[in-house]
Design a protein around this motif. Structure first.
Motif, PDB file in Angstrom:
ATOM      1  N   THR A   1       0.812  -1.216   0.000  1.00 39.08           N
ATOM      2  CA  THR A   1       0.000   0.000   0.000  1.00 39.08           C
ATOM      3  C   THR A   1       0.851   1.275   0.000  1.00 39.08           C
ATOM      4  O   THR A   1       0.428   2.302  -0.534  1.00 39.08           O
ATOM      5  N   ASP A   2       2.031   1.213   0.599  1.00 44.31           N
ATOM      6  CA  ASP A   2       2.889   2.405   0.638  1.00 44.31           C
ATOM      7  C   ASP A   2       3.321   2.814  -0.765  1.00 44.31           C
ATOM      8  O   ASP A   2       3.238   3.988  -1.145  1.00 44.31           O
ATOM      9  N   VAL A   3       3.801   1.854  -1.555  1.00 37.92           N
ATOM     10  CA  VAL A   3       4.259   2.165  -2.909  1.00 37.92           C
ATOM     11  C   VAL A   3       3.082   2.547  -3.796  1.00 37.92           C
ATOM     12  O   VAL A   3       3.192   3.438  -4.645  1.00 37.92           O
ATOM     13  N   ILE A   4       1.940   1.904  -3.613  1.00 33.07           N
ATOM     14  CA  ILE A   4       0.745   2.265  -4.378  1.00 33.07           C
ATOM     15  C   ILE A   4       0.426   3.747  -4.171  1.00 33.07           C
ATOM     16  O   ILE A   4       0.192   4.493  -5.127  1.00 33.07           O
ATOM     17  N   ALA A   5       0.425   4.181  -2.919  1.00 31.06           N
ATOM     18  CA  ALA A   5       0.096   5.576  -2.608  1.00 31.06           C
ATOM     19  C   ALA A   5       1.145   6.531  -3.175  1.00 31.06           C
ATOM     20  O   ALA A   5       0.803   7.575  -3.751  1.00 31.06           O
ATOM     21  N   VAL A   6       2.421   6.177  -3.042  1.00 24.61           N
ATOM     22  CA  VAL A   6       3.498   7.039  -3.550  1.00 24.61           C
ATOM     23  C   VAL A   6       3.423   7.154  -5.067  1.00 24.61           C
ATOM     24  O   VAL A   6       3.522   8.255  -5.633  1.00 24.61           O
ATOM     25  N   ALA A   7       3.248   6.020  -5.742  1.00 23.33           N
ATOM     26  CA  ALA A   7       3.207   6.028  -7.208  1.00 23.33           C
ATOM     27  C   ALA A   7       2.034   6.857  -7.723  1.00 23.33           C
ATOM     28  O   ALA A   7       2.185   7.659  -8.656  1.00 23.33           O
ATOM     29  N   ARG A   8       0.866   6.693  -7.118  1.00 22.72           N
ATOM     30  CA  ARG A   8      -0.309   7.477  -7.539  1.00 22.72           C
ATOM     31  C   ARG A   8      -0.069   8.966  -7.342  1.00 22.72           C
ATOM     32  O   ARG A   8      -0.347   9.784  -8.224  1.00 22.72           O
ATOM     33  N   ARG A   9       0.439   9.329  -6.170  1.00 23.18           N
ATOM     34  CA  ARG A   9       0.652  10.738  -5.859  1.00 23.18           C
ATOM     35  C   ARG A   9       1.681  11.371  -6.788  1.00 23.18           C
ATOM     36  O   ARG A   9       1.476  12.467  -7.330  1.00 23.18           O
ATOM     37  N   GLU A  10       2.801  10.680  -6.997  1.00 19.11           N
ATOM     38  CA  GLU A  10       3.875  11.267  -7.799  1.00 19.11           C
ATOM     39  C   GLU A  10       3.540  11.273  -9.287  1.00 19.11           C
ATOM     40  O   GLU A  10       3.935  12.205 -10.005  1.00 19.11           O
ATOM     41  N   MET A  11       2.809  10.283  -9.768  1.00 17.72           N
ATOM     42  CA  MET A  11       2.374  10.311 -11.171  1.00 17.72           C
ATOM     43  C   MET A  11       1.507  11.531 -11.443  1.00 17.72           C
ATOM     44  O   MET A  11       1.661  12.205 -12.465  1.00 17.72           O
ATOM     45  N   LYS A  12       0.592  11.801 -10.520  1.00 18.36           N
ATOM     46  CA  LYS A  12      -0.281  12.965 -10.700  1.00 18.36           C
ATOM     47  C   LYS A  12       0.502  14.264 -10.550  1.00 18.36           C
ATOM     48  O   LYS A  12       0.312  15.213 -11.325  1.00 18.36           O
ATOM     49  N   GLN A  13       1.404  14.307  -9.576  1.00 12.90           N
ATOM     50  CA  GLN A  13       2.166  15.528  -9.312  1.00 12.90           C
ATOM     51  C   GLN A  13       3.167  15.827 -10.419  1.00 12.90           C
ATOM     52  O   GLN A  13       3.282  16.970 -10.885  1.00 12.90           O
ATOM     53  N   TYR A  14       3.904  14.822 -10.873  1.00  9.88           N
ATOM     54  CA  TYR A  14       4.983  15.040 -11.831  1.00  9.88           C
ATOM     55  C   TYR A  14       4.533  14.954 -13.285  1.00  9.88           C
ATOM     56  O   TYR A  14       5.027  15.689 -14.139  1.00  9.88           O
ATOM     57  N   LEU A  15       3.591  14.044 -13.543  1.00 15.73           N
ATOM     58  CA  LEU A  15       3.243  13.742 -14.935  1.00 15.73           C
ATOM     59  C   LEU A  15       1.807  14.109 -15.291  1.00 15.73           C
ATOM     60  O   LEU A  15       1.423  14.071 -16.464  1.00 15.73           O
ATOM     61  N   GLY A  16       0.983  14.408 -14.270  1.00 16.89           N
ATOM     62  CA  GLY A  16      -0.412  14.780 -14.535  1.00 16.89           C
ATOM     63  C   GLY A  16      -1.262  13.618 -14.997  1.00 16.89           C
ATOM     64  O   GLY A  16      -2.242  13.823 -15.719  1.00 16.89           O
ATOM     65  N   ILE A  17      -0.908  12.388 -14.603  1.00 14.76           N
ATOM     66  CA  ILE A  17      -1.683  11.203 -15.014  1.00 14.76           C
ATOM     67  C   ILE A  17      -2.028  10.375 -13.799  1.00 14.76           C
ATOM     68  O   ILE A  17      -1.458  10.527 -12.724  1.00 14.76           O
ATOM     69  N   GLU A  18      -3.000   9.508 -13.975  1.00 13.14           N
ATOM     70  CA  GLU A  18      -3.371   8.554 -12.939  1.00 13.14           C
ATOM     71  C   GLU A  18      -3.479   7.185 -13.580  1.00 13.14           C
ATOM     72  O   GLU A  18      -3.946   7.046 -14.711  1.00 13.14           O
ATOM     73  N   PRO A  19      -3.082   6.117 -12.853  1.00 20.71           N
ATOM     74  CA  PRO A  19      -3.178   4.776 -13.420  1.00 20.71           C
ATOM     75  C   PRO A  19      -4.607   4.292 -13.465  1.00 20.71           C
ATOM     76  O   PRO A  19      -5.457   4.750 -12.691  1.00 20.71           O
ATOM     77  N   LEU A  20      -4.864   3.383 -14.392  1.00 24.33           N
ATOM     78  CA  LEU A  20      -6.193   2.756 -14.454  1.00 24.33           C
ATOM     79  C   LEU A  20      -6.321   1.761 -13.332  1.00 24.33           C
ATOM     80  O   LEU A  20      -5.359   1.068 -12.962  1.00 24.33           O
ATOM     81  N   HIS A  21      -7.506   1.654 -12.747  1.00 27.21           N
ATOM     82  CA  HIS A  21      -7.716   0.702 -11.657  1.00 27.21           C
ATOM     83  C   HIS A  21      -7.863  -0.709 -12.232  1.00 27.21           C
ATOM     84  O   HIS A  21      -8.301  -0.907 -13.331  1.00 27.21           O
TER      85      HIS A  21
END
Length: 309
Positions: free
Chosen positions: A289-309
């Motif tokens: 869960t830690d990496v899931i949260a980090v990856a989601r947050r940083e993708m949105k912050q740095y790249l402006g995208i979110e992964p598909l569920h």
């Protein structure tokens, strides 16, 4: 496997490394115990056998030793406490830690080291509230832990000694703590010594236990925090390759996430996106869960995208 064969194997390895019995057993047991073990006259506890084998750079998962009922309970509690620590189930972890302490012999420095390391991470219970130790208190506890089995340990002379896996975990915890306090230079010096140690002392055996990916990830994370992105990528790639080569995947999602962040900061956003997605979906499959949260947050912050569920 007979104890006498194990003793002969350990003796041959000790002589190959040019170690005395005193140097090998420092902080773990008395030299007479090593002598008796090498001559097939005594079998120490499994925790001590494992620590000695790890210091010698020998695998600790190929040897069978009969366990007492107390040792079985200690082993079960250590596994449960580790699981609680990973899952952030702090209150249960501290309860089980207390149960473990009740079972320990006064001279079981190996398991007491585990207790101190985990307690520094979990904190302490104040009524109904779990409170963390201060960074200074944590550092004192971790230094006490490593000096239980390496009495002359010093942070600037790490390569002077031999270490078990648990001892290296304590040293890593010290480096993580220093990094969290903004002391990146000190943490980097620790990881530089640790990495040289691992490469010099039977790296293939240590890697098979997941140690190289573990140290490479934490080293890369410190370099990333210090904005040394190219160097962090090199270390993270070393850890990724070790995960794949030796089939130890626990650190893989976090390694991929660090690589993704570094790629963004060196201007390679297409590679960053690819690595973030790999980190995210690998972490999902492992319920990290830690990496899931980090990856989601940083993708949105740095790249402006979110992964598909």
């Amino acid at each position: 496997m007979q104890t006498i064969f194990l003793g002969d194997y350990m003796k041959a390895r000790r002589i190959e490394l040019g170690l005395t019995q005193e140097e090998l057993c420092e902080g773990i047991c008395e030299p007479v115990t090593i002598s008796r073990m090498e001559n097939g006259r005594q079998t120490p506890s499994r925790s001590r056998i494992n620590a000695l084998l790890q210091r010698l750079g020998l695998p600790d998962d190929r040897y069978f030793a009969l366990l007492s009922q107390n040792e079985v309970k200690i082993d079960e509690l250590q596994k449960e406490i580790t699981s609680c620590n990973i899952r952030r189930d702090t209150k249960r972890g501290l309860k089980k830690l207390h149960e473990l302490e009740e079972l320990l012999d006064p001279d079981d420095h190996v398991t007491r080291q585990f207790v101190l390391r985990v307690r520094a991470s979990l904190g302490w219970i104040d009524g109904d509230t779990v409170r963390p130790y201060t960074p200074t208190e944590q550092l004192d506890m971790l230094m006490d832990a490593i000096q239980l089995t390496v009495p002359n340990f010093a942070l600037d002379e790490i390569e002077r000694h031999l270490y078990s896996l648990d001892e290296i975990k304590v040293i890593n915890a010290i480096a993580v703590l220093l990094c969290g306090c903004g002391q990146h230079d000190r943490a980097i010096r620790i990881y530089d010594q640790l990495l040289r140690y691992i490469r010099r002392h039977n790296a293939n055996i240590l890697q098979s236990g997941g140690l190289l990916p573990f140290v490479a990830y934490n080293y890369a994370r410190v370099l990333d925090a210090d904005r040394q992105y190219e160097a962090a990528l090199e270390l993270a790639e070393l850890g990724r390759q070790a995960c794949v080569q030796y089939g130890t995947y626990q650190c893989l999602p976090a390694i991929l996430s660090v690589m993704a962040e570094c790629y963004h900061f060196v201007g390679r956003d297409s590679d960053s996106e690819k690595l973030y997605l790999q980190a995210y979906y690998t972490a999902q499959s492992m319920e990290d869960t830690d990496v899931i949260a980090v990856a989601r947050r940083e993708m949105k912050q740095y790249l402006g995208i979110e992964p598909l569920h």
